[in-house]
Design an enzyme around this catalytic site. Structure first.
Site, PDB file in Angstrom:
ATOM      1  N   TRP A 123       0.671  -1.636   0.266  1.00 29.79           N
ATOM      2  CA  TRP A 123      -0.343   0.452  -0.142  1.00 29.79           C
ATOM      3  C   TRP A 123       1.127   1.255  -0.109  1.00 29.79           C
ATOM      4  O   TRP A 123       0.008   2.518  -0.389  1.00 29.79           O
ATOM      5  CB  TRP A 123      -1.539   0.010   1.035  1.00 29.79           C
ATOM      6  CG  TRP A 123      -0.046  -0.315   2.784  1.00 29.79           C
ATOM      7  CD1 TRP A 123       0.078  -1.285   3.608  1.00 29.79           C
ATOM      8  CD2 TRP A 123       0.265   0.692   3.056  1.00 29.79           C
ATOM      9  NE1 TRP A 123       0.655  -0.964   4.293  1.00 29.79           N
ATOM     10  CE2 TRP A 123       1.512   0.501   4.473  1.00 29.79           C
ATOM     11  CE3 TRP A 123       0.541   2.044   3.084  1.00 29.79           C
ATOM     12  CZ2 TRP A 123       1.614   0.970   5.111  1.00 29.79           C
ATOM     13  CZ3 TRP A 123       1.604   2.618   4.016  1.00 29.79           C
ATOM     14  CH2 TRP A 123       2.076   2.490   5.230  1.00 29.79           C
ATOM     15  N   ASN A 124       2.151   0.926   0.529  1.00 29.41           N
ATOM     16  CA  ASN A 124       3.122   2.362   0.354  1.00 29.41           C
ATOM     17  C   ASN A 124       3.195   2.850  -0.445  1.00 29.41           C
ATOM     18  O   ASN A 124       2.954   4.024  -0.967  1.00 29.41           O
ATOM     19  CB  ASN A 124       4.108   2.618   1.679  1.00 29.41           C
ATOM     20  CG  ASN A 124       4.754   1.476   0.974  1.00 29.41           C
ATOM     21  OD1 ASN A 124       4.822   0.386   0.392  1.00 29.41           O
ATOM     22  ND2 ASN A 124       6.142   0.788   1.687  1.00 29.41           N
ATOM     23  N   LYS A 132      -2.057  -8.617  -7.094  1.00 27.18           N
ATOM     24  CA  LYS A 132      -3.356  -8.883  -6.114  1.00 27.18           C
ATOM     25  C   LYS A 132      -2.541  -7.601  -4.806  1.00 27.18           C
ATOM     26  O   LYS A 132      -1.430  -7.686  -4.669  1.00 27.18           O
ATOM     27  CB  LYS A 132      -3.201  -9.650  -5.282  1.00 27.18           C
ATOM     28  CG  LYS A 132      -4.017  -9.748  -4.396  1.00 27.18           C
ATOM     29  CD  LYS A 132      -3.845  -9.396  -3.056  1.00 27.18           C
ATOM     30  CE  LYS A 132      -4.688  -9.159  -2.058  1.00 27.18           C
ATOM     31  NZ  LYS A 132      -4.271  -7.991  -1.085  1.00 27.18           N
ATOM     32  N   PRO A 133      -2.872  -6.585  -5.732  1.00 31.61           N
ATOM     33  CA  PRO A 133      -2.658  -5.487  -4.867  1.00 31.61           C
ATOM     34  C   PRO A 133      -3.360  -5.239  -3.241  1.00 31.61           C
ATOM     35  O   PRO A 133      -3.644  -5.867  -2.786  1.00 31.61           O
ATOM     36  CB  PRO A 133      -3.939  -4.137  -5.485  1.00 31.61           C
ATOM     37  CG  PRO A 133      -5.048  -4.300  -5.632  1.00 31.61           C
ATOM     38  CD  PRO A 133      -4.713  -6.086  -6.555  1.00 31.61           C
ATOM     39  N   ALA A 134      -2.490  -4.272  -2.543  1.00 35.14           N
ATOM     40  CA  ALA A 134      -2.816  -4.059  -1.660  1.00 35.14           C
ATOM     41  C   ALA A 134      -4.389  -3.672  -1.286  1.00 35.14           C
ATOM     42  O   ALA A 134      -4.965  -2.501  -2.063  1.00 35.14           O
ATOM     43  CB  ALA A 134      -1.824  -3.146  -0.607  1.00 35.14           C
ATOM     44  N   GLY A 144       6.670  -6.168   0.122  1.00 34.42           N
ATOM     45  CA  GLY A 144       5.639  -5.774   2.034  1.00 34.42           C
ATOM     46  C   GLY A 144       6.410  -6.267   3.026  1.00 34.42           C
ATOM     47  O   GLY A 144       7.885  -6.281   2.806  1.00 34.42           O
ATOM     48  N   SER A 145       5.871  -6.533   3.793  1.00 33.87           N
ATOM     49  CA  SER A 145       6.993  -7.578   5.707  1.00 33.87           C
ATOM     50  C   SER A 145       7.807  -9.118   4.800  1.00 33.87           C
ATOM     51  O   SER A 145       7.161  -9.682   3.947  1.00 33.87           O
ATOM     52  CB  SER A 145       5.910  -7.644   6.401  1.00 33.87           C
ATOM     53  OG  SER A 145       4.875  -9.079   6.637  1.00 33.87           O
ATOM     54  N   GLU A 205      11.014  -8.218  -1.668  1.00 33.44           N
ATOM     55  CA  GLU A 205      11.381  -6.984  -1.366  1.00 33.44           C
ATOM     56  C   GLU A 205      10.926  -7.292   0.064  1.00 33.44           C
ATOM     57  O   GLU A 205       9.562  -6.911   0.258  1.00 33.44           O
ATOM     58  CB  GLU A 205      11.520  -6.313  -2.593  1.00 33.44           C
ATOM     59  CG  GLU A 205      12.065  -5.655  -2.103  1.00 33.44           C
ATOM     60  CD  GLU A 205      10.953  -3.565  -1.512  1.00 33.44           C
ATOM     61  OE1 GLU A 205      11.246  -3.667  -0.080  1.00 33.44           O
ATOM     62  OE2 GLU A 205      10.620  -3.456  -2.321  1.00 33.44           O
ATOM     63  N   LEU A 206      11.395  -7.328   1.153  1.00 35.14           N
ATOM     64  CA  LEU A 206      11.007  -7.719   2.169  1.00 35.14           C
ATOM     65  C   LEU A 206      10.815  -6.272   3.665  1.00 35.14           C
ATOM     66  O   LEU A 206      11.243  -5.225   2.981  1.00 35.14           O
ATOM     67  CB  LEU A 206      10.986  -8.578   2.777  1.00 35.14           C
ATOM     68  CG  LEU A 206      10.852 -10.255   1.846  1.00 35.14           C
ATOM     69  CD1 LEU A 206      11.627 -11.178   2.644  1.00 35.14           C
ATOM     70  CD2 LEU A 206       9.556 -10.182   1.628  1.00 35.14           C
ATOM     71  N   CYS A 229       9.650   0.868   3.712  1.00 28.87           N
ATOM     72  CA  CYS A 229      11.546   0.144   3.417  1.00 28.87           C
ATOM     73  C   CYS A 229      12.473   0.494   3.403  1.00 28.87           C
ATOM     74  O   CYS A 229      13.446  -0.311   4.196  1.00 28.87           O
ATOM     75  CB  CYS A 229      10.494  -1.014   2.789  1.00 28.87           C
ATOM     76  SG  CYS A 229      11.775  -0.592   0.476  1.00 28.87           S
ATOM     77  N   GLU A 274      10.696  -3.244  13.058  1.00 32.15           N
ATOM     78  CA  GLU A 274      10.892  -1.700  11.916  1.00 32.15           C
ATOM     79  C   GLU A 274       9.537  -1.051  12.212  1.00 32.15           C
ATOM     80  O   GLU A 274       8.131  -1.437  12.479  1.00 32.15           O
ATOM     81  CB  GLU A 274      10.219  -2.775  10.510  1.00 32.15           C
ATOM     82  CG  GLU A 274      10.019  -1.649   8.907  1.00 32.15           C
ATOM     83  CD  GLU A 274      10.175  -2.218   8.246  1.00 32.15           C
ATOM     84  OE1 GLU A 274      10.444  -1.917   6.840  1.00 32.15           O
ATOM     85  OE2 GLU A 274       9.538  -3.642   7.890  1.00 32.15           O
ATOM     86  N   GLU A 283      15.271  -5.936  -8.864  1.00 31.59           N
ATOM     87  CA  GLU A 283      13.940  -5.573  -9.100  1.00 31.59           C
ATOM     88  C   GLU A 283      14.414  -3.922  -9.777  1.00 31.59           C
ATOM     89  O   GLU A 283      15.981  -3.816  -9.418  1.00 31.59           O
ATOM     90  CB  GLU A 283      12.624  -5.388  -8.334  1.00 31.59           C
ATOM     91  CG  GLU A 283      12.337  -6.309  -7.850  1.00 31.59           C
ATOM     92  CD  GLU A 283      10.363  -5.784  -7.430  1.00 31.59           C
ATOM     93  OE1 GLU A 283       9.623  -6.268  -7.881  1.00 31.59           O
ATOM     94  OE2 GLU A 283      10.688  -5.162  -7.059  1.00 31.59           O
TER      95      GLU A 283
END
Length: 473
Positions: free
Chosen positions: A143-144, A167-169, A220-221, A242-243, A276, A375, A452
């Site tokens: 979402w960010n 699949k978006p947030a 995401g997380s 990408e966490l 992130c 975090e 990426e």
């Protein structure tokens, strides 16, 4: 709405999208589950048969047309991002430009999917290495950055000949709908791109367990990334993760303090600290800590908090109530463990139902605090002190995260040493914004797998096939 096999579809199940600055409902969208996700996978699998055979010139045409259509709506997109995400409008405009640039970049990179001819020790053989698309891909975005993370994943997938399901947030689906409207208008063939909106667990489980999905890419997380990897293990999917991050910001005594404090403003308070790569821990050499803190507090107190649609706002809201409570808990914990709040530390009341936290600086920070390990994803930062290089290297690397780190020094030798010793996938030396479209983006340790961005972003969507020809046959 969802987009499957070139068609927009509605469902009886609905979800409200709220503006985090006001908590008002912006729009209500359709949501789907396992059945529709399986339909999207089937559609992408069928479309892959022909899409993988298209020429790069065809793919370039579609990507550039989608970019053109998005450019025509760039301000509308930025406004939409701010409404559903809360970030200041200036940050949203920057994100839109970035997202469109990914389409342009990978339209060019589609022309450079090269192979190799290898030398051979046998007279009757010719050896080749060719690159081919991995197949149907699944992308789950955060979402960010509800727009640019979509194009950063979809653009290289399409450029290499893959098809994809996105699949978006759940908090920010409207940006995704707008992107897919432009792909539809660009005339992409049916099934190449598919959009599913709904519960993360139901859609995610369907995507990860499907044998027809050959790759999953997620931003995401770390906890969710681990779950996706675990669920993908049964089918041995290619994965890009990408966490989470816990970026250290290191300031040596020889640094320009004004430059370093400006760097903190950019790395910590952009998007209200909800990135992130946001600074999570500031480490300042002890003999300049007081001066550094004083200057930083002065600059932070000048930041304007409020609704991101106001042009002069620097810090917007927190995305939701759960995130708000987590951040406030970190502040309470730090105070209980001898931390001193020298700036902020409270909920900000802007006369709305939004989730606002004052930009906060904590001194006397120590490793017992939650904020030293968790975090934050918010506009709160602790300041630690150190006395020498060996100490700070150990402190900066102690976490299981390894996404981004920052270091400020005028000593060239020290800069090179920190570049080597910091266990992070991306390091900014005297640079608070080391990220660009053409550079690799990714972490080490538990902050992710793969890269990426740039030419490196193509690799995640390609398989390498080796072929040996017996020329005497």
């Amino acid at each position: 709405m969802v987009y499957i096999n070139g068609e927009w579809k509605q469902s009886k199940s609905k979800m409200e999208v709220r503006n985090p600055a006001t908590n008002e409902v912006i729009e209500t969208v359709s949501t789907v589950g396992k059945v529709e996700t399986e339909e999207a996978i089937k559609s992408a699998k069928q479309a892959f048969k022909s899409w993988k055979k298209t020429t790069f010139t065809e793919r370039v045409t579609y990507l550039e047309e989608a970019a053109r259509l998005l450019e025509e709506q760039s301000e509308e997109l930025a406004q939409l991002i701010t409404k559903e995400n809360g970030k200041p409008i200036a940050d949203a405009r920057y994100e839109v430009n970035d997202g469109i640039d990914f389409l342009h970049w990978y339209a060019e990179e589609a022309k450079r999917v090269y192979g190799d001819v290898l030398p051979t020790a046998a007279k009757d053989k010719q050896l080749f290495v060719i690159r081919r698309p991995v197949g149907v891909c699944a992308a789950i975005t955060p979402w960010n950055f509800p727009f640019s993370m979509i194009t950063r994943k979809i653009a290289p997938a399409l450029a290499t000949g893959c098809t994809i399901i996105l699949k978006p947030a759940s908090a920010t689906p409207l940006s995704a709908i707008k992107v897919f409207e432009c792909f539809h208008k660009a005339g992409l063939p049916e099934g190449i791109v598919n959009l599913v909106i709904g519960k993360a667990s139901e859609i995610g489980n369907t995507l990860t367990k499907s044998k027809d999905v050959k790759k999953i890419t997620f931003t995401g997380s770390t906890d969710v990334g681990k779950l996706l990897l675990k669920n993908s293990a049964e089918t041995v999917k290619a994965s890009s993760m990408e966490l989470g991050g816990h970026a250290p910001f290191i300031v040596f005594a020889d640094s320009d303090i004004n430059v370093a404090t400006d760097g903190v403003l950019m790395t910590k308070f952009t998007n209200s600290g909800q990135t992130c790569v946001s600074t999570n821990r500031i480490y300042v050499e002890k003999n300049i800590a007081e001066e550094f803190t004083s200057k930083l507090v002065q600059k932070v107190e000048e930041l304007k908090i409020g609704n991101g649609l106001d042009e002069d706002v620097n810090v917007g809201p927190i995305i939701d109530s759960n995130s708000f409570e987590k951040i406030m808990n970190q502040i309470t914990d730090a105070k209980a463990k001898n931390g001193e709040i020298v700036c902020g530390g409270r909920q900000y009341d802007n006369k709305s139902d939004g989730y606002f936290i004052e930009p906060t600086i904590i001194v006397n920070a120590n490793d017992d605090m939650l904020i030293a390990h968790e975090e934050t994803f918010g506009p709160v930062v602790p300041i630690f002190t150190f006395e020498n290089e060996e100490e700070i290297i150990e402190k900066a690397n102690h976490t299981h995260y390894g996404l981004a780190g920052y270091c400020y020094t005028k000593d060239l030798g020290r800069a090179f040493k920190m570049m080597e010793e910091l266990e992070y996938g991306m390091v900014g030396i005297n640079d608070p914004a080391p990220f660009a479209i053409h550079t690799p983006f990714g972490g080490v340790k538990e902050s992710g797998l793969g890269q990426e961005g740039g030419k490196y972003g193509l690799d995640a969507y390609l398989i390498t096939k080796y072929v040996s020809f017996n020329t005497n046959y």
